[in-house]
Write a protein that holds these residues in place. Sequence first.
Motif, PDB file in Angstrom:
ATOM      1  N   LYS A   1       0.841  -1.198   0.000  1.00 49.39           N
ATOM      2  CA  LYS A   1       0.000   0.000   0.000  1.00 49.39           C
ATOM      3  C   LYS A   1       0.878   1.251   0.000  1.00 49.39           C
ATOM      4  CE  LYS A   1      -3.614  -2.300   2.682  1.00 49.39           C
ATOM      5  NZ  LYS A   1      -4.406  -2.294   3.946  1.00 49.39           N
ATOM      6  N   ALA A   2       0.265   2.390  -0.348  1.00 47.08           N
ATOM      7  CA  ALA A   2       1.013   3.644  -0.420  1.00 47.08           C
ATOM      8  C   ALA A   2       1.622   4.014   0.927  1.00 47.08           C
ATOM      9  CB  ALA A   2       0.108   4.768  -0.925  1.00 47.08           C
ATOM     10  N   GLU A   3       0.897   3.726   2.018  1.00 40.72           N
ATOM     11  CA  GLU A   3       1.376   4.076   3.350  1.00 40.72           C
ATOM     12  C   GLU A   3       2.609   3.278   3.770  1.00 40.72           C
ATOM     13  OE1 GLU A   3      -1.259   1.302   6.278  1.00 40.72           O
ATOM     14  OE2 GLU A   3      -2.302   2.955   5.301  1.00 40.72           O
TER      15      GLU A   3
ATOM     16  N   GLN B   1       5.144   7.803  -1.694  1.00 41.29           N
ATOM     17  CA  GLN B   1       3.748   7.486  -1.366  1.00 41.29           C
ATOM     18  C   GLN B   1       2.810   8.081  -2.414  1.00 41.29           C
ATOM     19  OE1 GLN B   1       2.911   8.898   2.593  1.00 41.29           O
ATOM     20  NE2 GLN B   1       4.173   7.349   3.598  1.00 41.29           N
TER      21      GLN B   1
ATOM     22  N   TYR C   1       3.183   6.160  -5.846  1.00 39.05           N
ATOM     23  CA  TYR C   1       2.585   4.825  -5.817  1.00 39.05           C
ATOM     24  C   TYR C   1       1.058   4.911  -5.735  1.00 39.05           C
ATOM     25  CZ  TYR C   1       1.830  -0.078  -4.628  1.00 39.05           C
ATOM     26  OH  TYR C   1       1.410  -1.391  -4.627  1.00 39.05           O
ATOM     27  N   ASP C   2       0.558   5.897  -4.993  1.00 37.26           N
ATOM     28  CA  ASP C   2      -0.887   6.079  -4.887  1.00 37.26           C
ATOM     29  C   ASP C   2      -1.485   6.415  -6.253  1.00 37.26           C
ATOM     30  OD1 ASP C   2      -3.266   6.263  -3.172  1.00 37.26           O
ATOM     31  OD2 ASP C   2      -3.249   8.385  -3.711  1.00 37.26           O
TER      32      ASP C   2
ATOM     33  N   THR D   1      -4.217   4.161  -8.360  1.00 42.81           N
ATOM     34  CA  THR D   1      -5.443   4.776  -8.884  1.00 42.81           C
ATOM     35  C   THR D   1      -5.627   4.440 -10.356  1.00 42.81           C
ATOM     36  OG1 THR D   1      -5.250   6.605  -7.304  1.00 42.81           O
ATOM     37  CG2 THR D   1      -6.671   6.952  -9.224  1.00 42.81           C
TER      38      THR D   1
END
Length: 557
Positions: A40-42, A50, A53-54, A58
């Motif tokens: 995950k981005a976090e 972050q 990658y987010d 998307t």
Amino acid sequence: MTPSGDSLKVPPHDLDAEKSVLGAVLIDSGSINLVAEFLKAEHFYSREHQLVYDAMITLFEKQQPIDVVTIQDELKKTDSLKMIGGKNYLSDLINAVPTSAYIEQYGRIVKNHFVKRRLIQMSSRLVEKSFDTKGDVKKLLDDAETEIFGLSQEHLHRDFIQLKEVLAESFERLEEFVKKGSHLRGVSTGFAELDNKLAGMQDSNLLILAARPGIGKTTLALNMALQAATKNKTPVGFFSLEMSKEELVDRLLVGQADIDAWRLKTGRLSEDDYKRLTEAMGELSEAPIFIDDTPGASILEMRTKARKLKIEKDIKLLIVDYLQLIDAGKRFDSRVNEVSFVSQNLKNLARELKIPVLAISQLSRAVEQRGTRKPQLSDLRESGCLTGSAQLINADTGEKITIKYLSERKEQTPISVMSMDSDYKIRPATLIKAFKSGVKTTYLLKTQSGREIKASANHPFYKLNGWARLDQLKTNDLIAIPRIIDVKGKQQYEDEEIILFAHMIGDGCFIKHQPIHYTNSDLKNIRVVEISAKKLFKIVPRLVKQKNWFHLYLPSP
């Protein structure tokens, strides 16, 4: 002053691994399929990474191409392009890794560093809470286990497994089963008919052993444990939330030695009994049975202990006595939801450890209301509720206590109360636990004699022809109510209390609007009452003589 090494420490991270993940996706957009499920981005340490990658995730969810141009456009929508360093930084990421072949390994490195950072954060919070002198230790430990367990579950990763791999494992189990020459694939219960129906207690299964109180559920479960541990040398774990380990050991000895339980309790043992007990102790001492009798254990605590026991002793069977006494660890709107939560956690534990879990459970009184008395799944639910103001009688002291008081006790230790037994006699019975079951609609039941009680619609009352729910009762129905409850109790009274009580019953005056006093013609009796009152209440009585009578006035303490 030169800063120490500790003050220069930064949280665990690997910027090269983060760049390699992002660069691999830019080289081959299809490679994101290998990491999107667990990364995950976090999990990225760098804020810039972050954001990138987010944006990739998307686009992946929208099933759009993932490249420098589309990511740049996505970042513009959230005003994040400048924050990462512009288009040039995206181009630099492509040069950070030569191939996308190892993206999954890079992703694991990023995820592992994130877990370490989370552990550091948790530890810092725990240290802060530990320094709080007002903090509850039990809650602190439970919170710590909850957070760490939650993180461990989040860190676990399981992919889809192709059917042929599962079939290979199943064939290996079948081969082992055939080699053993046994007719059971699971752990034997020791009862032939039950084993034929179950084929033994199977791995990863949650089995419920349910009956009404006093039927012998625990004895049956102990017999199963004895069969597994003594005959087959199968390691067994036993959580006893109702009985102490001493009580369990006594029952195990009685079962193994085949002697009368009452003779063991009273010590009236014959020579033959001693001989059998000695042999039974020798056999049980070698039996791999592991007992935990922690009262009010939470489901989280039990899971932690069971995992440890599985690793250290490789248990093949876990028994829980009993389901309704397990602390869920959090509040629920209804008791049904709480029991469901505990049951689901026991099922998850059985699957995680790959062993059968046998949970003992109480049946509701609903089973006694049917003609056949054959249990149904719905009978595992609670059998109705009384309001907190409902009163019970402490069989030891004769004191009236409310259900609200019992349910709010910090330690839910068993207590003796007056109750109707199977012979319809009012006798002392052990109340194991009182609990809140949420907000429910209650109804006021009134009898012709003036007694009344508030209860839920499904709470049972005893009629001449058996148990009936409150909502099934009709006007003029007869229900069982004790006229007199004979409570002797175990409370000891001081001599002065008995003396004062006896004299005041005989010659005391308690008339309204008049002072409490004692009247007698014998000065010796007056002195006895005076001395008793002084000792018990620390008061100074006032003596008044009237002709041939003495009046002893007793002021308030």
